[in-house]
Design a protein around this motif. Structure first.
Motif, PDB file in Angstrom:
ATOM      1  N   ASP A 194      31.787  39.513  42.903  1.00  0.00           N
ATOM      2  CA  ASP A 194      30.897  39.820  41.281  1.00  0.00           C
ATOM      3  C   ASP A 194      31.981  40.563  40.270  1.00  0.00           C
ATOM      4  OD1 ASP A 194      28.970  39.735  39.356  1.00  0.00           O
ATOM      5  OD2 ASP A 194      28.753  41.764  39.274  1.00  0.00           O
ATOM      6  N   ALA A 195      33.376  40.152  40.785  1.00  0.00           N
ATOM      7  CA  ALA A 195      34.496  40.915  39.913  1.00  0.00           C
ATOM      8  C   ALA A 195      35.000  39.778  38.899  1.00  0.00           C
ATOM      9  CB  ALA A 195      35.515  42.120  40.939  1.00  0.00           C
ATOM     10  N   ASP A 196      35.467  40.242  37.327  1.00  0.00           N
ATOM     11  CA  ASP A 196      35.867  40.008  36.133  1.00  0.00           C
ATOM     12  C   ASP A 196      37.534  39.728  37.000  1.00  0.00           C
ATOM     13  OD1 ASP A 196      34.076  39.021  35.149  1.00  0.00           O
ATOM     14  OD2 ASP A 196      33.579  41.492  34.341  1.00  0.00           O
ATOM     15  N   LEU A 197      37.919  40.613  37.211  1.00  0.00           N
ATOM     16  CA  LEU A 197      39.681  41.070  37.955  1.00  0.00           C
ATOM     17  C   LEU A 197      39.184  41.585  39.454  1.00  0.00           C
ATOM     18  CD1 LEU A 197      40.592  43.511  34.650  1.00  0.00           C
ATOM     19  CD2 LEU A 197      40.819  40.967  34.938  1.00  0.00           C
ATOM     20  N   VAL A 198      40.262  40.919  39.884  1.00  0.00           N
ATOM     21  CA  VAL A 198      40.468  41.151  41.460  1.00  0.00           C
ATOM     22  C   VAL A 198      42.044  41.539  41.590  1.00  0.00           C
ATOM     23  CG1 VAL A 198      40.216  40.939  43.597  1.00  0.00           C
ATOM     24  CG2 VAL A 198      38.759  40.434  42.299  1.00  0.00           C
ATOM     25  N   VAL A 199      41.955  43.418  42.351  1.00  0.00           N
ATOM     26  CA  VAL A 199      43.787  43.305  42.286  1.00  0.00           C
ATOM     27  C   VAL A 199      43.834  43.698  44.622  1.00  0.00           C
ATOM     28  CG1 VAL A 199      45.398  45.271  42.419  1.00  0.00           C
ATOM     29  CG2 VAL A 199      43.940  44.675  40.473  1.00  0.00           C
ATOM     30  N   SER A 200      44.466  43.023  44.336  1.00  0.00           N
ATOM     31  CA  SER A 200      44.543  42.761  45.940  1.00  0.00           C
ATOM     32  C   SER A 200      46.014  43.725  46.102  1.00  0.00           C
ATOM     33  CB  SER A 200      44.063  41.843  47.176  1.00  0.00           C
ATOM     34  OG  SER A 200      45.563  40.990  47.002  1.00  0.00           O
ATOM     35  N   SER A 201      45.753  44.904  47.359  1.00  0.00           N
ATOM     36  CA  SER A 201      47.606  45.811  47.052  1.00  0.00           C
ATOM     37  C   SER A 201      47.259  46.099  48.978  1.00  0.00           C
ATOM     38  CB  SER A 201      47.694  47.078  46.543  1.00  0.00           C
ATOM     39  OG  SER A 201      46.609  47.472  46.096  1.00  0.00           O
ATOM     40  N   VAL A 202      46.915  45.223  49.291  1.00  0.00           N
ATOM     41  CA  VAL A 202      47.548  46.068  51.387  1.00  0.00           C
ATOM     42  C   VAL A 202      48.703  46.317  51.740  1.00  0.00           C
ATOM     43  CG1 VAL A 202      46.314  44.631  53.077  1.00  0.00           C
ATOM     44  CG2 VAL A 202      44.726  44.701  51.147  1.00  0.00           C
ATOM     45  N   THR A 203      48.808  47.440  52.485  1.00  0.00           N
ATOM     46  CA  THR A 203      50.143  47.187  53.095  1.00  0.00           C
ATOM     47  C   THR A 203      50.742  46.235  54.131  1.00  0.00           C
ATOM     48  OG1 THR A 203      49.612  49.336  53.738  1.00  0.00           O
ATOM     49  CG2 THR A 203      51.420  48.929  54.371  1.00  0.00           C
ATOM     50  N   LEU A 204      51.796  45.388  53.689  1.00  0.00           N
ATOM     51  CA  LEU A 204      52.171  44.954  54.144  1.00  0.00           C
ATOM     52  C   LEU A 204      52.598  44.171  55.516  1.00  0.00           C
ATOM     53  CD1 LEU A 204      55.739  44.073  51.725  1.00  0.00           C
ATOM     54  CD2 LEU A 204      53.478  42.630  52.066  1.00  0.00           C
ATOM     55  N   ASP A 205      51.942  43.449  56.272  1.00  0.00           N
ATOM     56  CA  ASP A 205      51.732  43.954  57.521  1.00  0.00           C
ATOM     57  C   ASP A 205      51.743  41.931  58.027  1.00  0.00           C
ATOM     58  OD1 ASP A 205      51.578  43.495  60.063  1.00  0.00           O
ATOM     59  OD2 ASP A 205      49.906  44.172  60.162  1.00  0.00           O
ATOM     60  N   HIS A 206      52.944  41.698  58.781  1.00  0.00           N
ATOM     61  CA  HIS A 206      52.758  40.027  58.903  1.00  0.00           C
ATOM     62  C   HIS A 206      52.398  39.456  59.887  1.00  0.00           C
ATOM     63  CE1 HIS A 206      55.760  38.499  55.873  1.00  0.00           C
ATOM     64  NE2 HIS A 206      56.722  39.591  55.474  1.00  0.00           N
ATOM     65  N   GLN A 207      51.168  40.859  60.429  1.00  0.00           N
ATOM     66  CA  GLN A 207      50.712  40.242  61.844  1.00  0.00           C
ATOM     67  C   GLN A 207      49.098  40.606  60.884  1.00  0.00           C
ATOM     68  OE1 GLN A 207      52.167  39.589  63.907  1.00  0.00           O
ATOM     69  NE2 GLN A 207      54.553  40.187  63.161  1.00  0.00           N
ATOM     70  N   MET A 208      48.619  40.758  60.283  1.00  0.00           N
ATOM     71  CA  MET A 208      47.353  41.292  60.062  1.00  0.00           C
ATOM     72  C   MET A 208      46.823  39.691  59.907  1.00  0.00           C
ATOM     73  SD  MET A 208      47.115  41.650  55.655  1.00  0.00           S
ATOM     74  CE  MET A 208      48.103  42.926  56.074  1.00  0.00           C
ATOM     75  N   ILE A 209      45.326  39.593  60.514  1.00  0.00           N
ATOM     76  CA  ILE A 209      43.972  38.562  59.812  1.00  0.00           C
ATOM     77  C   ILE A 209      44.337  39.017  58.278  1.00  0.00           C
ATOM     78  CG2 ILE A 209      41.979  37.460  60.640  1.00  0.00           C
ATOM     79  CD1 ILE A 209      42.922  39.535  63.433  1.00  0.00           C
ATOM     80  N   PRO A 210      44.091  37.718  57.550  1.00  0.00           N
ATOM     81  CA  PRO A 210      43.245  37.187  56.847  1.00  0.00           C
ATOM     82  C   PRO A 210      41.917  37.603  56.705  1.00  0.00           C
ATOM     83  CG  PRO A 210      44.664  35.533  56.900  1.00  0.00           C
ATOM     84  CD  PRO A 210      44.466  36.443  58.346  1.00  0.00           C
ATOM     85  N   LEU A 211      41.834  38.647  55.592  1.00  0.00           N
ATOM     86  CA  LEU A 211      40.257  39.781  55.315  1.00  0.00           C
ATOM     87  C   LEU A 211      40.127  38.814  54.012  1.00  0.00           C
ATOM     88  CD1 LEU A 211      40.566  42.681  54.651  1.00  0.00           C
ATOM     89  CD2 LEU A 211      42.125  42.315  54.713  1.00  0.00           C
ATOM     90  N   LEU A 212      40.609  38.343  53.308  1.00  0.00           N
ATOM     91  CA  LEU A 212      40.246  37.763  52.025  1.00  0.00           C
ATOM     92  C   LEU A 212      39.816  36.268  51.767  1.00  0.00           C
ATOM     93  CD1 LEU A 212      41.366  40.108  49.515  1.00  0.00           C
ATOM     94  CD2 LEU A 212      39.374  40.381  50.066  1.00  0.00           C
ATOM     95  N   ASP A 213      38.710  35.586  50.655  1.00  0.00           N
ATOM     96  CA  ASP A 213      39.097  33.813  50.755  1.00  0.00           C
ATOM     97  C   ASP A 213      38.855  34.148  49.171  1.00  0.00           C
ATOM     98  OD1 ASP A 213      38.476  31.049  50.669  1.00  0.00           O
ATOM     99  OD2 ASP A 213      37.226  31.374  52.600  1.00  0.00           O
ATOM    100  N   ALA A 214      39.719  33.345  48.515  1.00  0.00           N
ATOM    101  CA  ALA A 214      39.530  33.245  47.252  1.00  0.00           C
ATOM    102  C   ALA A 214      38.390  32.034  46.562  1.00  0.00           C
ATOM    103  CB  ALA A 214      41.220  32.381  46.801  1.00  0.00           C
ATOM    104  N   ARG A 215      38.259  31.342  48.002  1.00  0.00           N
ATOM    105  CA  ARG A 215      36.717  30.985  47.073  1.00  0.00           C
ATOM    106  C   ARG A 215      35.294  31.835  46.959  1.00  0.00           C
ATOM    107  NH1 ARG A 215      38.074  27.364  52.167  1.00  0.00           N
ATOM    108  NH2 ARG A 215      38.287  28.507  53.323  1.00  0.00           N
ATOM    109  N   TRP A 216      35.586  32.666  47.398  1.00  0.00           N
ATOM    110  CA  TRP A 216      34.735  33.767  47.084  1.00  0.00           C
ATOM    111  C   TRP A 216      34.680  33.760  45.942  1.00  0.00           C
ATOM    112  CZ3 TRP A 216      35.838  37.706  51.955  1.00  0.00           C
ATOM    113  CH2 TRP A 216      35.786  37.089  52.854  1.00  0.00           C
ATOM    114  N   LEU A 217      35.278  34.151  45.210  1.00  0.00           N
ATOM    115  CA  LEU A 217      35.361  35.042  43.349  1.00  0.00           C
ATOM    116  C   LEU A 217      35.013  33.888  42.335  1.00  0.00           C
ATOM    117  CD1 LEU A 217      39.706  35.025  43.365  1.00  0.00           C
ATOM    118  CD2 LEU A 217      37.682  36.712  43.242  1.00  0.00           C
TER     119      LEU A 217
END
Length: 334
Positions: A194-217
């Protein structure tokens, strides 16, 4: 050799630099780069293999006459040591003589330039009447973005999704101090839907499993992906249209692209060039999800370091020193 300044994050944070000044410094530096008055090298990075991420930026210019080198390391073991997860330093020299002008701790500058870049693009692509901001990641970058976005948009509510209870509490307190209602999300989808503005600032980890989907915006939302998009599902990125990045040349030189180049509308230079002047032209489209995906260009470190140096020299901030064995013209080493 003349004195040079040593400026800690505390010194830099006390300079009173405003969001408006950061925006002006960034725009002026990018336009100087377009004129050929500032030159930058692509950001370089090394992954030693144990979770550390080491990166450097380099820029040199005639307006102002500075060379700025930044070295930063992300170390996942630092919190256990009682240290920030990210540490770094900037070296500022006179670009004509090579004379050392300043050593600056990198935390404040990195926060200000990153939030400043997000704000610069948000002014052009986000809803000017944005009321709800969502944060995925609740650390120092989230707090910097909160301050910048509160200065630009009539925000009323902040939604937070993060891992560290201390960071979440600190971000929530900062948002309440700004007069915002605060909601702690229990899932990433809940945070951004439900956000108008979104900021993702997760600590860099090239092994992470993605947890966000732009289609949810929701349509009309703007997302700033300060973490090179690592927490976002690649198959959902086509939902961001338009999508801008920070530097096309830098991205072309990187062996590990953030995204398929075919999905990129342009970079910061193109976005400012579309304005044709210094007053930003808002092109928010309520039917589209817009995004800004970036690594952090050298031109931004250059801009904020130059602004900080000018302010520090004018106010007497920091500590002036000389090399212990420095010799002046006409003198011989002891």
């Amino acid at each position: 050799m003349s004195d040079f300044l040593i400026l800690s994050d505390r010194n830099l944070g006390g300079l009173g630099v405003t969001t408006a000044e950061v925006q002006m410094a960034l725009e002026d530096a990018i336009r100087a780069q377009l004129r050929g008055a500032v030159h930058v090298a692509p950001k370089s990075a090394l992954l030693p293999g144990d979770g550390r991420y080491v990166m450097t930026t380099l820029a040199t210019g005639d307006a102002p006459s500075l060379t700025v080198v930044k070295s930063v390391m992300v170390s996942p073991d630092n919190p256990v040591r009682g240290l920030p997860g990210t540490e770094g330093v900037l070296l500022v020299q006179d670009s004509e003589t090579g004379q050392l002008l300043a050593l600056m701790q990198a935390g404040w500058i990195t926060r200000m330039r990153t939030a400043g870049l997000s704000a610069l693009v948000a002014r052009r692509l986000a809803d000017p009447a944005a009321r709800v901001v969502a944060f995925v990641g609740a650390g120092a970058q989230a707090r910097a973005h909160l301050a910048a976005f509160c200065d630009l948009f009539p925000l009323q509510r902040a939604v937070v999704f993060g891992r560290g209870a201390e960071n979440i509490a600190r971000l929530g307190a900062a948002a309440r101090a700004r007069g915002l209602e605060v909601e702690i999300a229990d899932t990433p989808h809940h945070a951004i839907a439900d956000a108008d503005l979104v900021v993702s600032s997760v600590t860099l980890d090239h092994q992470m499993i993605p947890l966000l989907d732009a289609r949810w915006l929701k349509p009309g939302a703007f997302a700033s992906l300060t973490d090179t998009g690592l927490p976002w599902r690649p198959d959902g990125m086509t939902a961001l249209d338009p999508l801008y990045i920070d530097d096309l040349a830098q991205e072309a030189a990187n062996p590990r692209p953030m995204i398929d180049p075919a999905q990129v509308r342009g970079d910061l230079a193109a976005l400012l060039g579309e304005d044709g002047h210094k007053t930003s032209v808002n092109r928010h489209d309520s039917t589209r999800r817009a995004g800004f995906l970036f690594r952090g260009p050298a031109i931004a470190d250059f801009a904020i370091a130059a602004l900080a140096l000018q302010r520090a020299q004018a106010t007497g901030a920091g500590r002036a020193t000389v090399w212990p064995d420095a010799t002046r013209p006409g003198q011989s080493p002891a």
